[in-house]
Design a protein around this motif. Structure first.
Motif, PDB file in Angstrom:
ATOM      1  N   PRO A   5     -22.929 -14.350  -5.061  1.00 30.39           N
ATOM      2  CA  PRO A   5     -21.515 -14.075  -5.343  1.00 30.39           C
ATOM      3  C   PRO A   5     -20.763 -13.762  -4.050  1.00 30.39           C
ATOM      4  N   ILE A   6     -19.499 -14.167  -4.007  1.00 32.14           N
ATOM      5  CA  ILE A   6     -18.687 -13.964  -2.802  1.00 32.14           C
ATOM      6  C   ILE A   6     -17.416 -13.197  -3.162  1.00 32.14           C
ATOM      7  N   LEU A   7     -17.234 -12.064  -2.510  1.00 35.18           N
ATOM      8  CA  LEU A   7     -16.035 -11.251  -2.708  1.00 35.18           C
ATOM      9  C   LEU A   7     -15.080 -11.514  -1.553  1.00 35.18           C
ATOM     10  N   TYR A   8     -13.852 -11.906  -1.891  1.00 34.55           N
ATOM     11  CA  TYR A   8     -12.825 -12.167  -0.882  1.00 34.55           C
ATOM     12  C   TYR A   8     -11.866 -10.976  -0.836  1.00 34.55           C
ATOM     13  N   VAL A   9     -11.632 -10.436   0.360  1.00 35.24           N
ATOM     14  CA  VAL A   9     -10.761  -9.275   0.536  1.00 35.24           C
ATOM     15  C   VAL A   9      -9.669  -9.627   1.542  1.00 35.24           C
ATOM     16  N   GLU A  10      -8.426  -9.375   1.146  1.00 32.49           N
ATOM     17  CA  GLU A  10      -7.293  -9.683   2.032  1.00 32.49           C
ATOM     18  C   GLU A  10      -6.311  -8.518   2.019  1.00 32.49           C
ATOM     19  N   PHE A  11      -5.905  -8.095   3.208  1.00 29.70           N
ATOM     20  CA  PHE A  11      -4.879  -7.068   3.355  1.00 29.70           C
ATOM     21  C   PHE A  11      -3.556  -7.763   3.713  1.00 29.70           C
ATOM     22  N   SER A  21      -0.474 -11.705   5.802  1.00 32.33           N
ATOM     23  CA  SER A  21      -1.880 -11.327   5.942  1.00 32.33           C
ATOM     24  C   SER A  21      -2.106 -10.606   7.262  1.00 32.33           C
ATOM     25  N   ILE A  22      -2.910  -9.534   7.214  1.00 30.74           N
ATOM     26  CA  ILE A  22      -3.241  -8.786   8.428  1.00 30.74           C
ATOM     27  C   ILE A  22      -4.755  -8.574   8.487  1.00 30.74           C
ATOM     28  N   ASP A  23      -5.239  -8.246   9.668  1.00 35.87           N
ATOM     29  CA  ASP A  23      -6.676  -8.028   9.862  1.00 35.87           C
ATOM     30  C   ASP A  23      -7.088  -6.690   9.233  1.00 35.87           C
ATOM     31  N   PRO A  24      -8.044  -6.711   8.276  1.00 38.44           N
ATOM     32  CA  PRO A  24      -8.451  -5.453   7.630  1.00 38.44           C
ATOM     33  C   PRO A  24      -9.430  -4.626   8.472  1.00 38.44           C
ATOM     34  N   THR A  25      -9.977  -5.205   9.529  1.00 33.09           N
ATOM     35  CA  THR A  25     -11.040  -4.551  10.303  1.00 33.09           C
ATOM     36  C   THR A  25     -10.696  -3.129  10.747  1.00 33.09           C
ATOM     37  N   PRO A  26      -9.471  -2.860  11.254  1.00 31.62           N
ATOM     38  CA  PRO A  26      -9.179  -1.494  11.717  1.00 31.62           C
ATOM     39  C   PRO A  26      -9.256  -0.438  10.620  1.00 31.62           C
ATOM     40  N   TRP A  27      -9.181  -0.851   9.356  1.00 34.95           N
ATOM     41  CA  TRP A  27      -9.185   0.119   8.264  1.00 34.95           C
ATOM     42  C   TRP A  27     -10.595   0.525   7.819  1.00 34.95           C
ATOM     43  N   TRP A  28     -11.587  -0.308   8.117  1.00 33.11           N
ATOM     44  CA  TRP A  28     -12.932   0.012   7.631  1.00 33.11           C
ATOM     45  C   TRP A  28     -13.534   1.176   8.392  1.00 33.11           C
TER      46      TRP A  28
END
Length: 427
Positions: A398-404, A410-417
């Protein structure tokens, strides 16, 4: 002694290559199989467990804060068990490869060891004559001694190596059996936690069903808008203006103003309150604090080339079968349902112009207008890919797609993790 050691080692190796060759090994295999079958049967749930769950739900009924807190706590345990399952399965794969390497090494030297063993047996049956009988006997004795002197060191080395590999094989066999037992226990634990999650979700949704008839009409209208909308941005815009539940959620997000000069202690207290109805902290300030919505490996990062000559607008995670999906942050549900190539799509308005898109799930467990907390279960993955875009990822999981998104872009979610477990936001 050397011949006896080598014979014993070789016999052990031959027995190890024939499943069921000894009654003890057969009994052990049968006992392990019966244990796993029992655990599988227990996974269906006992009447006692069902009764316990019903009592727990009854105690939580009517108390939204306690219910939400129980849901988030259960979600944390589910994630932990899923991670342990991943580690246990990977350990079994490694042990399987190690066992295969040992078998191949032993098989490769089977003929050589058989020849050496045969020579030792023959020497044992025909020992050299006494040294002081006749000159020719003495000569034969010297020759035999020279032969043994040349052969025995090699035999001893082969025997030592064989003993080491047989010991390693036995160790791998024991560790594999232990890992399989642990895996079965983890599966049982995961099944129990999932049943608890389902029961809590049902109670949560039942407590929100006061306007169920009106909400059914809203859902039907939302499905019609989804069919008409050309893209996600248009869908969000129309949902938050034309659907009452989504519009109220969007208005609540805009009206949620964080307290000024909120210190670390105040923020922690706000995030620890499971009864909150607005975000504990502004989404902008949650950078480096958010928990990823599901465990798994990153298959595609934001900004990497996609299959159409552009760049990925979100992040794709490969998850476990039927993995739990939790809300990354506090926010209001402004869309929950199927949408074009996204499959099941969930959109959360996190406030401050930010939206979180989750797609690829098999089932969504929250509804329009609902306020959810960070870490609260919101969906469940299926048994394989649901996204049309997952074809090029080369995986059957299964593949979960996450977009901020910020103001529709659209923005990069990396800084939030979160970068460490201690920093992750939860309810």
């Amino acid at each position: 002694m050397l011949a006896l050691a080598l014979i014993a080692a070789w016999s052990s190796f031959a027995a190890a290559q024939e499943p069921g060759a000894t009654s003890g090994e057969t009994d052990a295999a049968r006992a392990q199989r019966e244990r796993i079958e029992k655990l599988d049967a227990d996974m269906k749930g006992s009447a006692a467990e069902q009764a316990r769950l019903q009592q727990e739900i009854a105690a939580l009924r009517g108390d939204r804060a306690k219910l939400t807190s129980a849901l988030i706590d259960t979600a944390v345990r589910v994630r932990e068990v899923e991670e342990k399952l991943d580690a246990s399965e990977q350990r079994l794969v490694i042990l399987g490869r190690e066992a295969q390497d040992i078998r191949e090494s032993l098989d490769a030297r089977r003929s050589t060891l058989a020849e050496v063993l045969g020579g030792l047996v023959r020497l044992g049956r025909l020992p050299p004559p006494a040294l002081l009988v006749r000159p020719d006997d003495a000569l034969d004795s010297v020759r035999s001694a020279m032969l043994l002197g040349a052969v025995l060191p090699e035999l001893r080395a082969e025997t030592d190596l064989l003993a080491v590999e047989l010991a390693a094989q036995e160790r791998v066999r024991r560790e594999t059996a232990s890992a399989r037992d642990a895996l079965a226990e983890l599966k049982l634990s995961l099944a129990e936690e999932r049943r608890r999650t389902s029961a809590l979700i049902e109670e949560r949704q039942a407590s929100l069903a006061a306007g169920e008839a009106a909400l059914a009409e809203e859902k039907a209208r939302a499905e019609l808008l989804a069919a008409e909308a050309g893209n996600v941005r248009e869908l969000m815009a129309r949902m938050e203006t034309e659907i009452k539940a989504a519009r109220e959620a969007a208005e609540a997000a805009r009206a949620a103003i964080a307290k000024e000069n909120q210190g670390p202690a105040d923020k922690l207290a706000a995030l620890s309150n499971p009864g909150r109805l607005t975000p504990g902290i502004p989404f902008e300030e949650a950078k480096g604090l958010l928990h990823q919505p599901a465990g798994g490996t990153v298959l595609k990062q934001f900004g990497t080339p996609d299959a159409y000559g552009g760049a990925e607008k979100g992040t794709s995670f490969g998850t476990r079968l039927q993995a739990q999906v939790s809300a990354p942050s506090d926010g209001w549900v402004v869309y929950a349902g199927p949408f074009r190539s996204y499959g099941q799509l969930l959109i959360i308005n996190a406030g401050g112009g930010y939206h979180i898109l989750l797609a690829g799930m098999d089932k969504i467990t929250v509804g329009l207008g609902q306020f959810v907390l960070a870490g609260e279960p919101v969906a469940v993955m299926g048994n394989g890919p649901q996204l049309v875009s997952s074809v090029g990822l080369g995986t059957a999981q299964p593949i979960l797609y996450v977009e901020f998104r910020k103001d529709g872009n659209s923005i990069d979610p990396t800084p939030w993790w979160a970068t460490s477990e201690s920093e992750k936001v939860r309810g």
